[in-house]
Design a protein around this motif. Sequence first.
Motif, PDB file in Angstrom:
ATOM      1  N   ALA A  22     -32.730 -42.106  -7.109  1.00  0.00           N
ATOM      2  CA  ALA A  22     -31.608 -42.783  -7.758  1.00  0.00           C
ATOM      3  C   ALA A  22     -30.328 -42.469  -7.000  1.00  0.00           C
ATOM      4  O   ALA A  22     -30.051 -41.310  -6.679  1.00  0.00           O
ATOM      5  CB  ALA A  22     -31.494 -42.329  -9.203  1.00  0.00           C
ATOM      6  N   ALA A  23     -29.564 -43.494  -6.747  1.00  0.00           N
ATOM      7  CA  ALA A  23     -28.307 -43.335  -6.034  1.00  0.00           C
ATOM      8  C   ALA A  23     -27.143 -43.361  -7.013  1.00  0.00           C
ATOM      9  O   ALA A  23     -27.153 -44.111  -7.987  1.00  0.00           O
ATOM     10  CB  ALA A  23     -28.139 -44.441  -5.004  1.00  0.00           C
ATOM     11  N   SER A  24     -26.181 -42.546  -6.747  1.00  0.00           N
ATOM     12  CA  SER A  24     -24.970 -42.531  -7.558  1.00  0.00           C
ATOM     13  C   SER A  24     -23.763 -42.365  -6.641  1.00  0.00           C
ATOM     14  O   SER A  24     -23.874 -41.835  -5.545  1.00  0.00           O
ATOM     15  CB  SER A  24     -25.014 -41.398  -8.583  1.00  0.00           C
ATOM     16  OG  SER A  24     -25.115 -40.145  -7.940  1.00  0.00           O
ATOM     17  N   GLY A  25     -22.645 -42.836  -7.089  1.00  0.00           N
ATOM     18  CA  GLY A  25     -21.433 -42.717  -6.296  1.00  0.00           C
ATOM     19  C   GLY A  25     -21.123 -43.943  -5.454  1.00  0.00           C
ATOM     20  O   GLY A  25     -19.990 -44.140  -5.026  1.00  0.00           O
ATOM     21  N   ARG A  26     -22.147 -44.718  -5.158  1.00  0.00           N
ATOM     22  CA  ARG A  26     -21.964 -45.971  -4.440  1.00  0.00           C
ATOM     23  C   ARG A  26     -23.220 -46.805  -4.600  1.00  0.00           C
ATOM     24  O   ARG A  26     -24.289 -46.283  -4.930  1.00  0.00           O
ATOM     25  CB  ARG A  26     -21.674 -45.755  -2.952  1.00  0.00           C
ATOM     26  CG  ARG A  26     -22.817 -45.142  -2.172  1.00  0.00           C
ATOM     27  CD  ARG A  26     -22.608 -45.294  -0.687  1.00  0.00           C
ATOM     28  NE  ARG A  26     -22.742 -46.682  -0.273  1.00  0.00           N
ATOM     29  CZ  ARG A  26     -22.379 -47.129   0.913  1.00  0.00           C
ATOM     30  NH1 ARG A  26     -21.835 -46.317   1.808  1.00  0.00           N
ATOM     31  NH2 ARG A  26     -22.529 -48.400   1.229  1.00  0.00           N
ATOM     32  N   SER A  27     -23.095 -48.078  -4.326  1.00  0.00           N
ATOM     33  CA  SER A  27     -24.254 -48.949  -4.389  1.00  0.00           C
ATOM     34  C   SER A  27     -24.924 -49.031  -3.029  1.00  0.00           C
ATOM     35  O   SER A  27     -24.250 -49.142  -2.008  1.00  0.00           O
ATOM     36  CB  SER A  27     -23.838 -50.352  -4.837  1.00  0.00           C
ATOM     37  OG  SER A  27     -24.927 -51.246  -4.734  1.00  0.00           O
ATOM     38  N   PHE A  28     -26.249 -48.968  -3.055  1.00  0.00           N
ATOM     39  CA  PHE A  28     -27.023 -49.135  -1.828  1.00  0.00           C
ATOM     40  C   PHE A  28     -27.727 -50.481  -1.809  1.00  0.00           C
ATOM     41  O   PHE A  28     -28.610 -50.699  -0.983  1.00  0.00           O
ATOM     42  CB  PHE A  28     -28.053 -48.003  -1.693  1.00  0.00           C
ATOM     43  CG  PHE A  28     -27.453 -46.707  -1.251  1.00  0.00           C
ATOM     44  CD1 PHE A  28     -26.953 -45.806  -2.169  1.00  0.00           C
ATOM     45  CD2 PHE A  28     -27.375 -46.394   0.093  1.00  0.00           C
ATOM     46  CE1 PHE A  28     -26.392 -44.611  -1.777  1.00  0.00           C
ATOM     47  CE2 PHE A  28     -26.803 -45.206   0.508  1.00  0.00           C
ATOM     48  CZ  PHE A  28     -26.312 -44.313  -0.437  1.00  0.00           C
ATOM     49  N   THR A  51     -35.829 -53.032   3.678  1.00  0.00           N
ATOM     50  CA  THR A  51     -34.526 -53.640   3.896  1.00  0.00           C
ATOM     51  C   THR A  51     -33.778 -53.802   2.577  1.00  0.00           C
ATOM     52  O   THR A  51     -34.349 -53.612   1.502  1.00  0.00           O
ATOM     53  CB  THR A  51     -34.677 -55.012   4.568  1.00  0.00           C
ATOM     54  OG1 THR A  51     -35.602 -55.806   3.804  1.00  0.00           O
ATOM     55  CG2 THR A  51     -35.180 -54.879   5.994  1.00  0.00           C
ATOM     56  N   TRP A  52     -32.520 -54.177   2.666  1.00  0.00           N
ATOM     57  CA  TRP A  52     -31.679 -54.272   1.480  1.00  0.00           C
ATOM     58  C   TRP A  52     -32.258 -55.234   0.448  1.00  0.00           C
ATOM     59  O   TRP A  52     -32.155 -55.003  -0.760  1.00  0.00           O
ATOM     60  CB  TRP A  52     -30.273 -54.707   1.872  1.00  0.00           C
ATOM     61  CG  TRP A  52     -30.212 -56.130   2.359  1.00  0.00           C
ATOM     62  CD1 TRP A  52     -30.394 -56.582   3.635  1.00  0.00           C
ATOM     63  CD2 TRP A  52     -29.971 -57.289   1.565  1.00  0.00           C
ATOM     64  NE1 TRP A  52     -30.291 -57.944   3.686  1.00  0.00           N
ATOM     65  CE2 TRP A  52     -30.029 -58.408   2.431  1.00  0.00           C
ATOM     66  CE3 TRP A  52     -29.705 -57.495   0.212  1.00  0.00           C
ATOM     67  CZ2 TRP A  52     -29.824 -59.693   1.979  1.00  0.00           C
ATOM     68  CZ3 TRP A  52     -29.506 -58.797  -0.237  1.00  0.00           C
ATOM     69  CH2 TRP A  52     -29.570 -59.877   0.643  1.00  0.00           C
TER      70      TRP A  52
END
Length: 126
Positions: A22-28, A51-52
């Motif tokens: 899980a990513a936090s602080g920015r969007s990936f 890929t994105w």
Amino acid sequence: VQLQACGGGLVQAGGSLRLSCAASGRSFSSHGMGWFRQAPGKERDLVAAITWSGATTYYTDSVKGRFTISRDNAKNTVSLQMNSLKPEDTAVYYCAGGGKPWAALVLTSSDEYAYWGQGTLVTVSS
């Protein structure tokens, strides 16, 4: 910016685990993501990348047909489903993200990833 990986543990050979990051602080959501692993005494190697958009994936030969990488951009997460685990899959697994936005190609070099999670240990017993 933080990538938090979880889901590791001890499993018998032939079993399955699902790692999540899980990513936090920015969007990936517009960046490539990947899973690396590092076994004791060995270098950190790429296991799978995506890929994105999720349209293109990459797997190292040793996990093809057994592992599946996926992502949920709405939740800002990336996962690695690991089936038919083998003792040689034992390692610390790291998620990573980075690269140029909207890149069409998967990121296959660790140098291309700017953000790294803390790692989660996967141990496969024989």
